[in-house]
Design a protein around this motif. Structure first.
Motif, PDB file in Angstrom:
ATOM      1  N   LEU A 128     -17.818  21.375  15.646  1.00 19.81           N
ATOM      2  CA  LEU A 128     -17.424  22.531  14.833  1.00 19.81           C
ATOM      3  C   LEU A 128     -18.274  22.645  13.573  1.00 19.81           C
ATOM      4  O   LEU A 128     -18.675  23.747  13.171  1.00 19.81           O
ATOM      5  N   LEU A 129     -18.567  21.505  12.958  1.00 24.12           N
ATOM      6  CA  LEU A 129     -19.390  21.547  11.732  1.00 24.12           C
ATOM      7  C   LEU A 129     -20.792  22.055  12.063  1.00 24.12           C
ATOM      8  O   LEU A 129     -21.391  22.823  11.288  1.00 24.12           O
ATOM      9  N   GLU A 130     -21.324  21.656  13.215  1.00 23.09           N
ATOM     10  CA  GLU A 130     -22.635  22.173  13.671  1.00 23.09           C
ATOM     11  C   GLU A 130     -22.540  23.683  13.869  1.00 23.09           C
ATOM     12  O   GLU A 130     -23.390  24.442  13.424  1.00 23.09           O
ATOM     13  N   ALA A 131     -21.452  24.104  14.515  1.00 21.48           N
ATOM     14  CA  ALA A 131     -21.294  25.527  14.847  1.00 21.48           C
ATOM     15  C   ALA A 131     -21.220  26.400  13.598  1.00 21.48           C
ATOM     16  O   ALA A 131     -21.715  27.530  13.597  1.00 21.48           O
ATOM     17  N   VAL A 132     -20.600  25.886  12.531  1.00 28.74           N
ATOM     18  CA  VAL A 132     -20.498  26.713  11.317  1.00 28.74           C
ATOM     19  C   VAL A 132     -21.615  26.387  10.312  1.00 28.74           C
ATOM     20  O   VAL A 132     -21.621  26.879   9.188  1.00 28.74           O
ATOM     21  N   GLY A 133     -22.539  25.528  10.748  1.00 28.37           N
ATOM     22  CA  GLY A 133     -23.693  25.218   9.908  1.00 28.37           C
ATOM     23  C   GLY A 133     -23.369  24.345   8.706  1.00 28.37           C
ATOM     24  O   GLY A 133     -24.005  24.457   7.657  1.00 28.37           O
ATOM     25  N   MET A 134     -22.370  23.472   8.837  1.00 28.55           N
ATOM     26  CA  MET A 134     -21.989  22.630   7.696  1.00 28.55           C
ATOM     27  C   MET A 134     -22.125  21.131   7.984  1.00 28.55           C
ATOM     28  O   MET A 134     -21.636  20.301   7.214  1.00 28.55           O
ATOM     29  N   ALA A 135     -22.819  20.806   9.079  1.00 31.02           N
ATOM     30  CA  ALA A 135     -22.929  19.389   9.464  1.00 31.02           C
ATOM     31  C   ALA A 135     -23.620  18.565   8.380  1.00 31.02           C
ATOM     32  O   ALA A 135     -23.262  17.408   8.138  1.00 31.02           O
ATOM     33  N   GLU A 136     -24.602  19.175   7.741  1.00 29.32           N
ATOM     34  CA  GLU A 136     -25.353  18.423   6.711  1.00 29.32           C
ATOM     35  C   GLU A 136     -24.515  18.128   5.465  1.00 29.32           C
ATOM     36  O   GLU A 136     -24.840  17.239   4.693  1.00 29.32           O
ATOM     37  N   LYS A 137     -23.466  18.918   5.297  1.00 33.90           N
ATOM     38  CA  LYS A 137     -22.637  18.744   4.079  1.00 33.90           C
ATOM     39  C   LYS A 137     -21.353  17.976   4.378  1.00 33.90           C
ATOM     40  O   LYS A 137     -20.401  18.025   3.604  1.00 33.90           O
ATOM     41  N   LYS A 138     -21.330  17.294   5.502  1.00 33.16           N
ATOM     42  CA  LYS A 138     -20.059  16.703   5.956  1.00 33.16           C
ATOM     43  C   LYS A 138     -19.476  15.673   4.990  1.00 33.16           C
ATOM     44  O   LYS A 138     -18.271  15.447   4.971  1.00 33.16           O
ATOM     45  N   ASN A 139     -20.327  15.054   4.192  1.00 34.87           N
ATOM     46  CA  ASN A 139     -19.812  14.034   3.267  1.00 34.87           C
ATOM     47  C   ASN A 139     -19.542  14.558   1.864  1.00 34.87           C
ATOM     48  O   ASN A 139     -19.193  13.790   0.966  1.00 34.87           O
ATOM     49  N   LYS A 140     -19.731  15.871   1.694  1.00 39.46           N
ATOM     50  CA  LYS A 140     -19.469  16.466   0.377  1.00 39.46           C
ATOM     51  C   LYS A 140     -17.970  16.730   0.221  1.00 39.46           C
ATOM     52  O   LYS A 140     -17.259  16.945   1.201  1.00 39.46           O
ATOM     53  N   TYR A 141     -17.538  16.760  -1.036  1.00 41.54           N
ATOM     54  CA  TYR A 141     -16.153  17.137  -1.337  1.00 41.54           C
ATOM     55  C   TYR A 141     -16.112  18.638  -1.625  1.00 41.54           C
ATOM     56  O   TYR A 141     -17.150  19.225  -1.987  1.00 41.54           O
ATOM     57  N   SER A 146     -20.289  25.545  -2.165  1.00 40.25           N
ATOM     58  CA  SER A 146     -20.034  26.910  -2.648  1.00 40.25           C
ATOM     59  C   SER A 146     -18.817  27.527  -1.950  1.00 40.25           C
ATOM     60  O   SER A 146     -18.311  26.985  -0.962  1.00 40.25           O
ATOM     61  N   GLY A 147     -18.403  28.709  -2.422  1.00 45.63           N
ATOM     62  CA  GLY A 147     -17.262  29.407  -1.841  1.00 45.63           C
ATOM     63  C   GLY A 147     -17.487  29.748  -0.373  1.00 45.63           C
ATOM     64  O   GLY A 147     -16.602  29.552   0.468  1.00 45.63           O
ATOM     65  N   GLY A 148     -18.685  30.247  -0.048  1.00 45.46           N
ATOM     66  CA  GLY A 148     -19.005  30.593   1.338  1.00 45.46           C
ATOM     67  C   GLY A 148     -18.955  29.369   2.234  1.00 45.46           C
ATOM     68  O   GLY A 148     -18.450  29.427   3.365  1.00 45.46           O
ATOM     69  N   GLN A 149     -19.498  28.286   1.709  1.00 43.75           N
ATOM     70  CA  GLN A 149     -19.486  27.032   2.492  1.00 43.75           C
ATOM     71  C   GLN A 149     -18.047  26.539   2.693  1.00 43.75           C
ATOM     72  O   GLN A 149     -17.691  26.058   3.772  1.00 43.75           O
ATOM     73  N   LYS A 150     -17.243  26.700   1.651  1.00 45.45           N
ATOM     74  CA  LYS A 150     -15.830  26.288   1.782  1.00 45.45           C
ATOM     75  C   LYS A 150     -15.155  27.075   2.908  1.00 45.45           C
ATOM     76  O   LYS A 150     -14.391  26.521   3.707  1.00 45.45           O
ATOM     77  N   GLN A 151     -15.445  28.406   2.950  1.00 49.83           N
ATOM     78  CA  GLN A 151     -14.776  29.217   3.970  1.00 49.83           C
ATOM     79  C   GLN A 151     -15.282  28.871   5.364  1.00 49.83           C
ATOM     80  O   GLN A 151     -14.526  28.920   6.333  1.00 49.83           O
ATOM     81  N   ARG A 152     -16.551  28.458   5.450  1.00 51.41           N
ATOM     82  CA  ARG A 152     -17.071  28.033   6.764  1.00 51.41           C
ATOM     83  C   ARG A 152     -16.363  26.739   7.204  1.00 51.41           C
ATOM     84  O   ARG A 152     -16.036  26.564   8.384  1.00 51.41           O
ATOM     85  N   VAL A 153     -16.138  25.879   6.224  1.00 52.03           N
ATOM     86  CA  VAL A 153     -15.393  24.636   6.533  1.00 52.03           C
ATOM     87  C   VAL A 153     -13.972  25.000   6.974  1.00 52.03           C
ATOM     88  O   VAL A 153     -13.440  24.433   7.940  1.00 52.03           O
ATOM     89  N   ASN A 174     -12.635  36.513  -1.566  1.00 47.15           N
ATOM     90  CA  ASN A 174     -13.218  35.771  -2.685  1.00 47.15           C
ATOM     91  C   ASN A 174     -14.704  35.478  -2.486  1.00 47.15           C
ATOM     92  O   ASN A 174     -15.237  34.575  -3.124  1.00 47.15           O
ATOM     93  N   LEU A 175     -15.329  36.243  -1.576  1.00 47.31           N
ATOM     94  CA  LEU A 175     -16.749  35.974  -1.286  1.00 47.31           C
ATOM     95  C   LEU A 175     -17.588  37.201  -1.621  1.00 47.31           C
ATOM     96  O   LEU A 175     -17.103  38.337  -1.552  1.00 47.31           O
ATOM     97  N   ASP A 176     -18.854  36.961  -1.930  1.00 47.50           N
ATOM     98  CA  ASP A 176     -19.741  38.120  -2.139  1.00 47.50           C
ATOM     99  C   ASP A 176     -20.037  38.738  -0.771  1.00 47.50           C
ATOM    100  O   ASP A 176     -19.739  38.146   0.272  1.00 47.50           O
ATOM    101  N   HIS A 177     -20.618  39.920  -0.777  1.00 48.33           N
ATOM    102  CA  HIS A 177     -20.787  40.682   0.459  1.00 48.33           C
ATOM    103  C   HIS A 177     -21.579  39.944   1.526  1.00 48.33           C
ATOM    104  O   HIS A 177     -21.194  39.895   2.690  1.00 48.33           O
ATOM    105  N   LYS A 178     -22.686  39.373   1.072  1.00 48.21           N
ATOM    106  CA  LYS A 178     -23.570  38.691   2.024  1.00 48.21           C
ATOM    107  C   LYS A 178     -22.835  37.505   2.678  1.00 48.21           C
ATOM    108  O   LYS A 178     -22.864  37.355   3.911  1.00 48.21           O
ATOM    109  N   THR A 179     -22.167  36.749   1.837  1.00 50.26           N
ATOM    110  CA  THR A 179     -21.430  35.578   2.354  1.00 50.26           C
ATOM    111  C   THR A 179     -20.263  36.026   3.230  1.00 50.26           C
ATOM    112  O   THR A 179     -19.976  35.409   4.262  1.00 50.26           O
ATOM    113  N   ALA A 180     -19.620  37.114   2.819  1.00 58.14           N
ATOM    114  CA  ALA A 180     -18.491  37.630   3.595  1.00 58.14           C
ATOM    115  C   ALA A 180     -18.939  37.984   5.012  1.00 58.14           C
ATOM    116  O   ALA A 180     -18.270  37.614   5.993  1.00 58.14           O
TER     117      ALA A 180
END
Lengths: 227, 412
Positions: A128-141, A146-153, A174-180
């Motif tokens: 799932l993290l690969e699918a939403v493009g967040m695998a690299e940030k898996k160890n971040k809190y 960012s807000g967009g990354q949080k929503q992807r998580v 709560n996201l800007d247009h591009k991120t939305a």
């Protein structure tokens, strides 16, 4: 066979001595693997409706069926168990757990709700993290992304249990247009890949255009549906 | 379960300062209680030791009814040879008994040829008496550390009042059980320091001298003082001894003997009990500290995380698991406090023990404070604190589990 069916669904609140009818005799059907949006201004009843579909609240009258279960009769514990099995949630404010990493946030429902064994859990989370493009940030809190990354998580967390239905209440508010758009694209992609039904509410007319089916709500009533 | 622990610890670390403060409060409470238990225990053991090891012994055996009339030291209630043999047989069957001492107790007149006063005397075998009450000889502040036939150990206050010193000749006059009066000259062999409590002002002579004054053809014993190998075995040894002697009946068909622990013979037992009660109240104070501080933190934790609770409830976490999460958080907080408190408490007790502090207790000078704590006390305190921590978390945890997810998610 419809995934969600509402039959004369109504919800009324008592506000002091005043009775507020939040939803009035709604009738609709939502098919599996569809991408549905309830649209309307603030106070139109979108959140109330999503709360009913998500078994967080009970209708005052009418019948609401989710995956062949009449959810209006579920008690607190049964409703929680039902949500854990069938429904994923995406919140407007992301609602990630701040003390858990991205990886742990996505894994939370598998661990605490489903008791999934560790190897299977790890595989699902990473997929799932690969699918939403967040695998690299898996160890971040959460406070390190960012807000967009949080929503992807949050999207990954909603899908990790492989639910039949994902409910998203104003997921882009709560996201800007591009991120939305990016988040909506990810939701669409996941719907196509996994066959999950997405129901989201929004008041943003541009985002509405991304839905396959739109139900406009006004003063608790469906005005007309558009496919 | 391990993952719930991990989440609980991380939640506690979210507010490091608050967690540290609360854990410190719990730790300080634990340190205070452990130090109090060890120091008060030291006082108590010292006091009990002074009483039992100076004159009383751990257990005493008398003829039935003797203790009730002990103030008159009735010679008619002594144990005859046959009765003593029965007692001796019972004593020898109990391996916990280290030593025993036969005593002939009687009242008499003490004269320095100028003045006369009354005195309570104990006729003893010195070797047996020292084995039974090992601090006995340490009470001899002047003179030889022995009781030879023909010598008397005079209690300090009596010696002062009668102006006698070591080496002086005195006379002891006593009436035997038949009413005949007899006297005997003694040389003052030593001056005996007083200890607080009954028997603390008694004089000592050799048992053969006592028999001579009282004109006993065969030995008649007033009391048998007993010393145990392990003081902790007091009640079990007492029970066995009492059981063995309870079968022995007198001519009237009643019990022939009475057995008492030091607790029944000394009013200082009440002081020892008061120390126990004080310890109990100190433990209650610790419970109150833990209860209030942990409950305060957990109520705050629930209030601050309402939205988070709403989120986990919405995604399907069962109420029981939400309760478990908060209970484990309270448990962890108490556990940290206990671990820190135990480490610090043991360290403080060790320092006090190494420092070899001395203090004065009544007429006793330079008594050494030797605080110690046993594992059982540490475990009991730890279990109390951890249990109270969990109990203090119950209400906030229950409240969290009963929250309506919709209201919780709306909370700002």
């Amino acid at each position: 066979m419809s995934l969600v069916t509402a039959d004369n669904l109504s919800k009324a609140y008592a506000k002091g001595e005043l009775k507020v009818e939040a939803l009035k005799n709604l009738n609709f059907e939502i098919e599996p693997a569809s991408f549905v949006s309830f649209v309307g201004p603030s106070g139109s009843g979108k959140t109330t409706l999503l709360n009913l579909i998500g078994c967080l609240d009970k209708p005052t009258s009418g019948v609401l069926t989710v995956d062949d279960t009449d959810v209006s009769g579920l008690n607190t514990r049964m409703a929680a168990a039902f949500r854990g099995r069938k429904i994923g949630f995406i919140f407007q404010d992301f609602n990630l757990i701040p003390v858990l990493t991205v990886y742990e946030n996505v894994g939370y429902p598998l661990l605490m709700v489903r008791n999934t064994p560790s190897p299977e859990r790890k595989r699902r989370i990473l997929t799932l993290l690969e699918a939403v493009g967040m695998a690299e940030k898996k160890n971040k809190y959460p406070d390190q992304i960012s807000g967009g990354q949080k929503q992807r998580v949050a999207v990954a967390r909603a899908l990790v249990t492989n639910p039949k239905l994902v409910l998203a209440d104003e997921p882009t508010a709560n996201l800007d247009h591009k991120t939305a758009y990016m988040v909506i694209d990810i939701m669409k992609k996941m719907k196509n890949e996994l066959g999950t039904t997405f129901i989201f509410s929004t008041h943003d007319q541009k985002i509405v255009g991304e839905a396959e089916i739109i139900y406009p709500l006004e003063d608790g009533e469906l005005t007309k549906g558009r496919g | 379960m391990l993952n719930i622990f991990k989440i609980a610890v991380r939640n506690l670390m979210r507010y490091k300062r608050r967690t540290l403060l609360t854990a410190s409060l719990v730790a300080i409470g634990v340190v205070f209680v452990l130090v109090f238990i060890s120091v008060s225990g030291s006082f108590k053991n010292m006091m009990i030791g002074q009483i039992t090891d100076s004159f009383l012994g751990h257990i005493q055996i008398h003829k039935k009814g003797y203790v009730a009339s002990i103030d008159s030291l009735p010679l008619t209630m002594n144990l005859g040879q046959k009765a003593f043999e029965k007692v001796e047989k019972a004593i020898n069957e109990i391996p916990d008994i280290e030593a025993y001492s036969k005593r002939i107790k009687f009242g008499g007149m003490f004269s320095n040829f100028v003045e006369t006063t009354n005195v309570r005397l104990n006729g003893v075998y010195p070797e047996d008496e020292v084995k039974t009450v090992p601090l006995f000889l340490s009470r001899v502040k002047e003179g030889g550390k022995d009781i030879k036939p023909g010598e008397i150990l005079v209690p300090e206050l009596l010696a002062k009042g009668m102006k006698v010193k070591v080496g002086d000749t005195v006379v002891v006059i006593a009436t035997n059980k038949d009413g005949s009066v007899n006297g005997k000259q003694f040389q003052v062999g030593g001056i005996l320091e007083s200890v607080t409590g009954p028997g603390g002002r008694d004089g000592y002579i050799h048992i053969e001298d006592a028999m001579e004054i009282l004109r006993m053809d065969t030995m008649e014993i007033s009391e048998i003082a007993i010393r145990l190998r392990d003081f902790d075995e007091l009640h079990s040894a007492f029970d066995r001894l009492r059981d063995k002697l309870s079968n022995e009946l007198n001519k009237q068909g009643g019990p022939a003997f009475e057995v008492h622990t030091w607790e029944k013979l000394s009013p200082f037992y009440n002081i020892a009990r008061m120390i126990d009660i004080m310890t109990f109240f100190v433990k209650l104070m610790l419970i109150a500290i833990v209860l209030i501080s942990i409950m305060n933190v957990m109520v705050m934790a629930v209030y601050e995380r309402i939205r988070e609770i709403g989120t986990i409830a919405a995604i399907g976490t069962l109420p029981g698991k939400i309760v478990a999460m908060f209970l484990i958080e309270g448990f962890s907080l108490g556990f940290f406090g206990v671990v820190i408190g135990n480490i610090l408490g043991v360290a403080v007790i060790s320092v006090l023990s190494v420092a070899k502090l001395t203090f004065n207790f009544g007429r006793q000078k330079g008594l050494l404070l030797s605080p110690s704590i046993n594992l059982q006390d540490i475990l009991v305190i730890s279990i109390i604190v951890i249990t109270i921590s969990v109990i203090a978390s119950l209400q906030p945890a229950y409240k969290a589990s009963r929250m309506n997810p919709i209201d919780a998610l709306r909370h700002v």
